[in-house]
Design an enzyme around this catalytic site. Structure first.
Site, PDB file in Angstrom:
ATOM      1  CB  SER A  41      -1.749  -6.155  -0.380  1.00 15.93           C
ATOM      2  OG  SER A  41      -2.688  -5.923   0.440  1.00 15.93           O
ATOM      3  CE1 TYR A  93      -5.286  -5.171  -4.116  1.00 16.11           C
ATOM      4  CE2 TYR A  93      -5.445  -6.301  -2.139  1.00 16.11           C
ATOM      5  CZ  TYR A  93      -5.161  -5.186  -2.781  1.00 16.11           C
ATOM      6  OH  TYR A  93      -4.204  -4.275  -2.194  1.00 16.11           O
TER       7      TYR A  93
HETATM    8  P1  NAP Z   1      -6.656   4.090  -4.485  1.00 17.78           P
HETATM    9  O1  NAP Z   1      -6.877   5.236  -3.424  1.00 17.78           O
HETATM   10  O2  NAP Z   1      -7.798   3.360  -4.910  1.00 17.78           O
HETATM   11  O3  NAP Z   1      -5.707   4.729  -5.723  1.00 17.78           O
HETATM   12  C1  NAP Z   1      -5.385   3.773  -6.961  1.00 17.78           C
HETATM   13  C2  NAP Z   1      -4.285   4.603  -7.801  1.00 17.78           C
HETATM   14  O4  NAP Z   1      -4.078   3.996  -8.663  1.00 17.78           O
HETATM   15  C3  NAP Z   1      -5.201   5.880  -8.371  1.00 17.78           C
HETATM   16  O5  NAP Z   1      -4.265   6.999  -8.430  1.00 17.78           O
HETATM   17  C4  NAP Z   1      -5.547   5.328  -9.729  1.00 17.78           C
HETATM   18  O6  NAP Z   1      -5.592   6.284 -10.621  1.00 17.78           O
HETATM   19  C5  NAP Z   1      -4.397   4.382 -10.007  1.00 17.78           C
HETATM   20  N1  NAP Z   1      -4.524   3.268 -10.999  1.00 17.78           N
HETATM   21  C6  NAP Z   1      -5.568   2.446 -10.907  1.00 17.78           C
HETATM   22  N2  NAP Z   1      -5.507   1.540 -12.191  1.00 17.78           N
HETATM   23  C7  NAP Z   1      -4.527   2.052 -12.733  1.00 17.78           C
HETATM   24  C8  NAP Z   1      -3.860   1.691 -14.113  1.00 17.78           C
HETATM   25  N3  NAP Z   1      -4.459   0.458 -14.615  1.00 17.78           N
HETATM   26  N4  NAP Z   1      -2.956   2.473 -14.460  1.00 17.78           N
HETATM   27  C9  NAP Z   1      -2.431   3.598 -13.739  1.00 17.78           C
HETATM   28  N5  NAP Z   1      -2.862   4.106 -12.599  1.00 17.78           N
HETATM   29  C10 NAP Z   1      -3.999   3.252 -11.917  1.00 17.78           C
HETATM   30  O7  NAP Z   1      -5.456   2.949  -3.886  1.00 17.78           O
HETATM   31  P2  NAP Z   1      -4.506   2.942  -2.599  1.00 17.78           P
HETATM   32  O8  NAP Z   1      -5.312   2.340  -1.307  1.00 17.78           O
HETATM   33  O9  NAP Z   1      -3.868   4.101  -2.342  1.00 17.78           O
HETATM   34  O10 NAP Z   1      -3.641   1.821  -2.868  1.00 17.78           O
HETATM   35  C11 NAP Z   1      -2.216   2.054  -3.585  1.00 17.78           C
HETATM   36  C12 NAP Z   1      -1.606   0.801  -3.874  1.00 17.78           C
HETATM   37  O11 NAP Z   1      -1.539   0.371  -2.336  1.00 17.78           O
HETATM   38  C13 NAP Z   1      -2.430  -0.660  -4.504  1.00 17.78           C
HETATM   39  O12 NAP Z   1      -1.252  -1.249  -5.023  1.00 17.78           O
HETATM   40  C14 NAP Z   1      -2.974  -1.135  -3.506  1.00 17.78           C
HETATM   41  O13 NAP Z   1      -3.197  -2.509  -3.796  1.00 17.78           O
HETATM   42  C15 NAP Z   1      -2.076  -1.198  -2.222  1.00 17.78           C
HETATM   43  N6  NAP Z   1      -2.773  -1.488  -0.982  1.00 17.78           N
HETATM   44  C16 NAP Z   1      -3.599  -0.599  -0.598  1.00 17.78           C
HETATM   45  C17 NAP Z   1      -4.068  -0.858   0.622  1.00 17.78           C
HETATM   46  C18 NAP Z   1      -5.070  -0.180   1.326  1.00 17.78           C
HETATM   47  O14 NAP Z   1      -5.460  -0.459   2.697  1.00 17.78           O
HETATM   48  N7  NAP Z   1      -5.381   1.163   1.041  1.00 17.78           N
HETATM   49  C19 NAP Z   1      -3.626  -2.055   1.439  1.00 17.78           C
HETATM   50  C20 NAP Z   1      -2.648  -2.905   0.740  1.00 17.78           C
HETATM   51  C21 NAP Z   1      -2.048  -2.483  -0.074  1.00 17.78           C
HETATM   52  P3  NAP Z   1      -6.851   7.205 -11.210  1.00 17.78           P
HETATM   53  O15 NAP Z   1      -7.822   7.422  -9.732  1.00 17.78           O
HETATM   54  O16 NAP Z   1      -6.351   8.384 -11.914  1.00 17.78           O
HETATM   55  O17 NAP Z   1      -7.695   6.214 -12.261  1.00 17.78           O
END
Ligand code: NAP
Length: 248
Positions: free
Chosen positions: A143, A157
């Site tokens: 991130s 985080y």
């Molecule tokens: P999201 O929509 O909250 O989705 C998170 C996913 O991770 C879901 O599929 C969830 O599964 C799964 N998950 C959570 N905890 C888990 C665990 N302990 N074991 C296995 N699966 C787990 O998040 P996102 O925004 O797509 O983010 C994905 C990645 O991008 C993350 O690493 C996040 O830190 C990074 N990121 C996102 C942003 C942003 O702006 N969105 C920015 C920077 C970095 P379930 O729903 O089935 O529980």
């Protein structure tokens, strides 16, 4: 020959977009999820309906026994692993350091650092040419927060993503001569449900004016960078980071 990719946290958001794009590009996809079986199965159905191959596998990546099962199930259902996307990650309610308890820190570092170490370890055991494998690629989803520190929102985080960046650098050098490339993406301001977990579903709208491109990004835009990093097109790239943050 068809390649196999395991994407953690692929039931929604960036992971789901990456699973759909990977399938479109010909990969058989292991769609890992934690709790939302319906959403994970819906991603698998979309891939199958488009003529691709995918399986949904439940596992909490912060738990060693579940990670071992995730990889043995992937072996059994898809065969040899070619790529791992360490995408799963969590954040919790925005707060200052003084209000964070130890349980929260354990959850954040468990899901955002220990889980990625465990998954990468299983992947390296299968991919390393030193261990009889055929090589492969690992992409870690970090991130922009690793660079900004996310003050007043989630230092925990941000620090967990900083650890993931250092892990990316070190592991990339450790396995560079074993046929494995290790890279990372650093997204920010991507329209997914993760911001609701921080207690501010409209966080991007609040911060939009501070982004040079004046907009948030899509999960599909991040998926494109991830798929480039796992593809042969980036064959001389390892230990590097692609930022997807609208110029911030
Ligand atoms: P999201 O929509 O909250 O989705 C998170 C996913 O991770 C879901 O599929 C969830 O599964 C799964 N998950 C959570 N905890 C888990 C665990 N302990 N074991 C296995 N699966 C787990 O998040 P996102 O925004 O797509 O983010 C994905 C990645 O991008 C993350 O690493 C996040 O830190 C990074 N990121 C996102 C942003 C942003 O702006 N969105 C920015 C920077 C970095 P379930 O729903 O089935 O529980």
């Amino acid at each position: 020959m068809k390649k196999n990719i395991l994407i953690t946290g692929a039931s929604r958001g960036i992971g789901a977009a990456t699973a759909l794009l990977a399938a479109k590009e010909g990969y058989a996809v292991a769609v890992n999820y934690h709790s939302n079986e319906t959403a994970a199965k819906a991603i698998v159905s979309r891939i199958e309906e488009a003529g691709g191959a995918a399986v949904a596998i439940q596992a909490d990546i912060s738990q060693p026994v579940e990670v071992a099962r995730l990889f043995s199930e992937t072996d059994r259902l898809l065969g040899r692993l070619d790529a791992l996307v360490n995408n799963a990650g969590i954040l919790e309610k925005q707060m200052r350091l003084v209000d964070m308890d130890a349980g929260r820190l354990k959850r954040i570092f468990g899901a955002n650092v220990i889980g990625q170490f465990l998954c990468a370890q299983e992947a390296v055991k299968r991919m390393s040419t030193r261990l009889g494998g055929n090589g492969g690629c690992i992409v870690n989803v970090s991130s922009l927060a690793a660079r900004t520190g996310a003050p007043n929102e989630y230092l925990d985080y941000a620090a967990s993503k900083g650890a993931l960046d250092t892990f990316t650098l070190g592991l990339s050098k450790e396995v560079a001569n074993e046929g494995i490339r290790v890279n990372a993406v650093r997204p920010a301001f991507i329209y997914t449900d993760i911001h609701a977990a921080g207690g501010e579903p409209n966080r991007i709208e609040r911060l939009k004016d501070s982004i040079p491109m004046q907009r948030g990004g899509s999960a599909e835009e991040v998926a494109e960078a991830i798929l480039w990093l796992v593809s042969e097109k980036s064959s001389y790239v390892t230990g590097t980071f692609i930022e997807l943050s609208g110029g911030k």
